[in-house]
Motif scaffolding. Sequence first.
Motif, PDB file in Angstrom:
ATOM      1  N   ASP A   1       7.291  11.956  -2.566  1.00  0.00           N
ATOM      2  CA  ASP A   1       6.074  11.146  -2.437  1.00  0.00           C
ATOM      3  C   ASP A   1       5.157  11.482  -3.616  1.00  0.00           C
ATOM      4  O   ASP A   1       4.427  12.465  -3.591  1.00  0.00           O
ATOM      5  CB  ASP A   1       5.396  11.456  -1.098  1.00  0.00           C
TER       6      ASP A   1
ATOM      7  N   LYS B   1      -1.353   4.581  -5.606  1.00  0.00           N
ATOM      8  CA  LYS B   1      -2.625   5.094  -6.115  1.00  0.00           C
ATOM      9  C   LYS B   1      -2.901   4.713  -7.577  1.00  0.00           C
ATOM     10  O   LYS B   1      -3.383   3.619  -7.814  1.00  0.00           O
ATOM     11  CB  LYS B   1      -2.702   6.598  -5.872  1.00  0.00           C
TER      12      LYS B   1
ATOM     13  N   GLU C   1       5.750  15.989  -0.860  1.00  0.00           N
ATOM     14  CA  GLU C   1       5.000  15.735  -2.087  1.00  0.00           C
ATOM     15  C   GLU C   1       5.442  16.789  -3.097  1.00  0.00           C
ATOM     16  O   GLU C   1       5.307  17.979  -2.821  1.00  0.00           O
ATOM     17  CB  GLU C   1       3.500  15.880  -1.840  1.00  0.00           C
TER      18      GLU C   1
ATOM     19  N   TYR D   1       0.801  15.343   3.348  1.00  0.00           N
ATOM     20  CA  TYR D   1       0.106  14.100   3.700  1.00  0.00           C
ATOM     21  C   TYR D   1       0.896  12.934   3.111  1.00  0.00           C
ATOM     22  O   TYR D   1       1.201  12.927   1.917  1.00  0.00           O
ATOM     23  CB  TYR D   1      -1.330  14.069   3.174  1.00  0.00           C
ATOM     24  N   HIS D   2       1.219  11.947   3.952  1.00  0.00           N
ATOM     25  CA  HIS D   2       2.022  10.817   3.472  1.00  0.00           C
ATOM     26  C   HIS D   2       1.451   9.464   3.860  1.00  0.00           C
ATOM     27  O   HIS D   2       2.108   8.446   3.645  1.00  0.00           O
ATOM     28  CB  HIS D   2       3.458  10.960   3.970  1.00  0.00           C
ATOM     29  N   GLY D   3       0.254   9.438   4.433  1.00  0.00           N
ATOM     30  CA  GLY D   3      -0.345   8.153   4.779  1.00  0.00           C
ATOM     31  C   GLY D   3      -0.682   8.071   6.258  1.00  0.00           C
ATOM     32  O   GLY D   3      -0.380   8.978   7.029  1.00  0.00           O
TER      33      GLY D   3
ATOM     34  N   MET E   1       2.757   9.631  -4.730  1.00  0.00           N
ATOM     35  CA  MET E   1       1.606   8.736  -4.642  1.00  0.00           C
ATOM     36  C   MET E   1       0.387   9.316  -5.368  1.00  0.00           C
ATOM     37  O   MET E   1      -0.288   8.616  -6.108  1.00  0.00           O
ATOM     38  CB  MET E   1       1.261   8.551  -3.167  1.00  0.00           C
ATOM     39  N   ALA E   2       0.113  10.593  -5.125  1.00  0.00           N
ATOM     40  CA  ALA E   2      -1.057  11.233  -5.744  1.00  0.00           C
ATOM     41  C   ALA E   2      -0.707  11.831  -7.101  1.00  0.00           C
ATOM     42  O   ALA E   2      -1.502  11.808  -8.033  1.00  0.00           O
ATOM     43  CB  ALA E   2      -1.611  12.317  -4.820  1.00  0.00           C
TER      44      ALA E   2
ATOM     45  N   SER F   1       0.856  -1.193   0.000  1.00  0.00           N
ATOM     46  CA  SER F   1       0.000   0.000   0.000  1.00  0.00           C
ATOM     47  C   SER F   1       0.887   1.237   0.000  1.00  0.00           C
ATOM     48  O   SER F   1       2.101   1.143   0.223  1.00  0.00           O
ATOM     49  CB  SER F   1      -0.913   0.029   1.220  1.00  0.00           C
ATOM     50  N   GLY F   2       0.271   2.374  -0.218  1.00  0.00           N
ATOM     51  CA  GLY F   2       1.020   3.624  -0.290  1.00  0.00           C
ATOM     52  C   GLY F   2       1.741   3.936   1.010  1.00  0.00           C
ATOM     53  O   GLY F   2       2.939   4.256   1.011  1.00  0.00           O
ATOM     54  N   SER F   3       1.021   3.843   2.117  1.00  0.00           N
ATOM     55  CA  SER F   3       1.636   4.157   3.409  1.00  0.00           C
ATOM     56  C   SER F   3       2.837   3.256   3.666  1.00  0.00           C
ATOM     57  O   SER F   3       3.856   3.700   4.201  1.00  0.00           O
ATOM     58  CB  SER F   3       0.616   3.964   4.542  1.00  0.00           C
TER      59      SER F   3
HETATM   60  C1  LIG Z   1      -2.747   8.332  -0.481  1.00  0.00           C
HETATM   61  C2  LIG Z   1      -1.402   8.827  -0.189  1.00  0.00           C
HETATM   62  C3  LIG Z   1      -0.513   8.093   0.607  1.00  0.00           C
HETATM   63  C4  LIG Z   1      -0.892   6.810   1.300  1.00  0.00           C
HETATM   64  O1  LIG Z   1      -1.296   5.803   0.461  1.00  0.00           O
HETATM   65  P1  LIG Z   1      -2.268   4.628   0.994  1.00  0.00           P
HETATM   66  O2  LIG Z   1      -2.354   3.687  -0.150  1.00  0.00           O
HETATM   67  O3  LIG Z   1      -3.571   5.283   1.343  1.00  0.00           O
HETATM   68  O4  LIG Z   1      -1.610   4.029   2.185  1.00  0.00           O
HETATM   69  C5  LIG Z   1       0.755   8.612   0.801  1.00  0.00           C
HETATM   70  N1  LIG Z   1       1.122   9.774   0.237  1.00  0.00           N
HETATM   71  C6  LIG Z   1       0.309  10.498  -0.533  1.00  0.00           C
HETATM   72  C7  LIG Z   1       0.786  11.761  -1.157  1.00  0.00           C
HETATM   73  C8  LIG Z   1      -0.993  10.065  -0.769  1.00  0.00           C
HETATM   74  O5  LIG Z   1      -1.812  10.813  -1.520  1.00  0.00           O
END
Ligand SMILES: *Cc1c(COP(=O)(O)O)cnc(C)c1O
Length: 430
Positions: free
Chosen positions: A252, A281, A218, A151-153, A254-255, A117-119
């Motif tokens: 990060d 994501k 981010e 935000y990082h999880g 992720m988004a 998962s992302g976190s």
């Molecule tokens: C969603 C997100 C995470 C965490 O990912 P999960 O899959 O929800 O654990 C980490 N960093 C950023 C920038 C995110 O948007």
Amino acid sequence: MQQRSNFSPEDLAFDKHNIWHPYTSLTNPLPAYPIAAASGVRLKLADGRELIDGMSSWWTAIHGYNVPDLNRAVKDQLEKMAHVMFGGITHRPAIDLCKKLVEISPEGLEKVFLADSGSVAIEAAMKMAVQYRYTKGQPGRGKFMTISGGYHGDTSGAMSVCDPEGGMHHLFSEFLPKHFFADRPRKRFEESCLEEEFADLEQFFRLHADKCTAFILEPIVQGAGGMWFYAPDYLGKIRDLCDEHDLLLIADEMATGFGRTGKLFASEHAGISPDIMCVGKALTGGYMTQAAALTTQHVAAAICNGEAGVFMHGPTFMGNPLACAVANKNLELLLESNWQERVNAIETQLKQELSPLASTPSVKEVRVLGAIGVVEMEETVNVSDAQKCFVENGVWIRPFGNLIYLMPPYVIKERDLGQLVKAITNYINR
Ligand SMILES: *Cc1c(COP(=O)(O)O)cnc(C)c1O
């Protein structure tokens, strides 16, 4: 999409009182909308109504739902194997995915850790930075630097570098490690930083760099911490300062990864490469949970030459073959598509159609970058009222705090996007 699902009142009562949804109460619960199916850019409610999706299920479903090619990728892999441990075993979907990630990632990122998962990818990235520093024989440098509003999880390592107020750090103060937070970037995406802001960052590094192993942030878009788009030269400055003070830079993505901001990765807006990059994501097109942390030969070598001799992490479901297979097809669809044109078209339309809302007194600001549109309200939005209004308008939009925002699938048509904007307009002018 002809399915209708029946939910009895008991089902819904059970859901309301026994199942935690993200960030929800079980003593003062809000009802959740029962969904029966999803296809294209539409979610189908159990009662048969269809909602145009403005959220891509939190940045993930970039090609929409029930995508024939992605369905087939999962089915084909399912016939071979759904899962197999990644310890001591490898498989085609993982090799193909990691090759592709290395090929498309910013320069130098060539070692891939798959996470479930992302976190967890963030936790892995932070642990990489800690093990790296340990090998270098630099005790007292186990902390992190980051910026406010991030935000990082939701796991504890990730949470410790989330915005302290948004993450309610005081609740967890006896549990969370303490790190160092610089101010949120002041200048917007279209602007340049002032010398004063750079001077403040230099001072921040002079004060704290000797206690830290890495700077995590981010790139360009701060997502769940406030949907804030900041100046690329801020990111460039952080890269320079990390080099000057011997810190690793963790991006990060992720988004932001996989095209959302108009570049494949947001770091490209500043022309930088991080030392560690996290993606998740949109990686699997919203089908399965899977993420990755990529790093350089330099960092990987330090980790593996240290006392442990290995990278100390290994989740049960890392490299899940179904997830890797669908990620491969998802990236193939993305890279073979005209995604850049699509994201630019969404940006243009959002700029045109959302911007007039900025003159409404209840609206503080409207901002758009790539396929992300944000309406920042003066006041906190009542989520259940807003959602009710959106559902009546035939759309799925979920605000948080004082933000109403859109990040639709890239495949959305002009008319459907127009409908999403119209629903926001109707809500604000209701
Ligand atoms: C969603 C997100 C995470 C965490 O990912 P999960 O899959 O929800 O654990 C980490 N960093 C950023 C920038 C995110 O948007």
